[in-house]
Design a protein around this motif. Sequence first.
Motif, short mmCIF file in Angstrom:
data_model
loop_
_atom_site.label_atom_id
_atom_site.label_comp_id
_atom_site.label_asym_id
_atom_site.label_seq_id
_atom_site.Cartn_x
_atom_site.Cartn_y
_atom_site.Cartn_z
N ILE A 243 39.58 23.81 47.35
CA ILE A 243 40.21 24.90 48.08
C ILE A 243 41.34 24.35 48.94
CG2 ILE A 243 39.89 26.68 49.85
CD1 ILE A 243 37.03 26.98 48.94
N THR B 23 39.45 30.51 53.44
CA THR B 23 39.09 31.71 52.67
C THR B 23 39.36 32.98 53.46
OG1 THR B 23 36.79 31.63 53.47
CG2 THR B 23 37.29 30.47 51.42
N THR C 45 42.08 32.85 43.77
CA THR C 45 40.73 32.99 43.23
C THR C 45 39.93 34.03 44.01
OG1 THR C 45 40.76 30.66 42.58
CG2 THR C 45 38.61 31.72 42.71
N ARG D 175 43.05 27.76 45.16
CA ARG D 175 42.45 26.49 44.74
C ARG D 175 43.40 25.72 43.83
NH1 ARG D 175 39.63 25.77 39.81
NH2 ARG D 175 39.75 27.57 38.40
N ASN E 68 39.88 21.88 41.56
CA ASN E 68 38.97 22.91 42.08
C ASN E 68 38.81 22.88 43.60
OD1 ASN E 68 38.41 24.06 39.54
ND2 ASN E 68 36.83 22.52 39.14
N THR F 263 44.01 23.86 40.56
CA THR F 263 43.37 23.92 39.24
C THR F 263 43.46 22.59 38.48
OG1 THR F 263 45.41 24.87 38.33
CG2 THR F 263 43.68 26.41 39.01
N ASP G 197 36.20 35.15 44.48
CA ASP G 197 34.80 34.76 44.28
C ASP G 197 34.62 33.83 43.08
OD1 ASP G 197 33.84 36.03 46.50
OD2 ASP G 197 32.99 37.76 45.44
N GLY G 198 35.53 32.85 42.95
CA GLY G 198 35.40 31.84 41.91
C GLY G 198 36.13 32.14 40.62
N PHE G 199 36.70 33.34 40.49
CA PHE G 199 37.42 33.70 39.27
C PHE G 199 38.91 33.79 39.57
CE2 PHE G 199 33.15 35.35 38.73
CZ PHE G 199 32.82 34.92 37.46
N ASN G 200 39.72 33.12 38.75
CA ASN G 200 41.17 33.15 38.95
C ASN G 200 41.72 34.54 38.65
OD1 ASN G 200 40.98 30.43 39.49
ND2 ASN G 200 41.75 29.76 37.49
#
Length: 217
Positions: free
Chosen positions: A106, A126, A154, A191, A104, A193, A156-159
């Motif tokens: 970055i 980012t 990713t 990120r 997780n 995984t 906003d946090g969603f792949n």
Amino acid sequence: MNMINICLIFGLSLLLLSAEGKDKNAELLYEAKILNNIIRMELKMEVMAKELKKTMAKVKTFTEYQKKIYENRTATLHVLKGRQNNTVIAFSAYSPVDISPATNQIIVWQHTRLNEGNAYNNTLGTFKAPVSGLYYFAVHACHYSSQTLYYAITLDGFNIASTYKYDQKNQDCDSISTVTMMRAEQRVWVRCTSGSSANQLWESTGRSSFMGVLLHL
């Protein structure tokens, strides 16, 4: 004032003078006065009609002038809108800070070849969308032999795109890409995984990289 009306007024004036002087025919005098007033009113109406015609011509000229101003301003707005639609937002970053990222974490790409719009932050790793629109992102990542590299793009946090790459004998490279709609202020990053303490990212002269571009507003 035409000559006929002038002659009528002159004739009536003489008639009035004659009738008044002799005081013979009161009815004739009365009718002559009425006719004289009618003719004078008609003359005034002719003058008013001419003035109205001039005013209408001025109004028409003014209306045409305002129409041209409106057309020019509309054309200007179209040009400005076209310039807005041609907004250039694009970046290309390379050289990951950490070649052994944890799960997780970055992946921060510290150098940029391109950063139009200054939307990519090479300290945080980012990309922050300056405007809403359709964006394209891609990652090209190389790994060491006998090490599996897991990573994702990713939003906003969603792949929104993910992959992994493994080769037991050779150092190898892999790429993923995606197209996504973004609202202004949303962020995209790469990120890891599934992390490892061993060296995962094989980096040499910008071999691994992260890029993105605004396709359409």
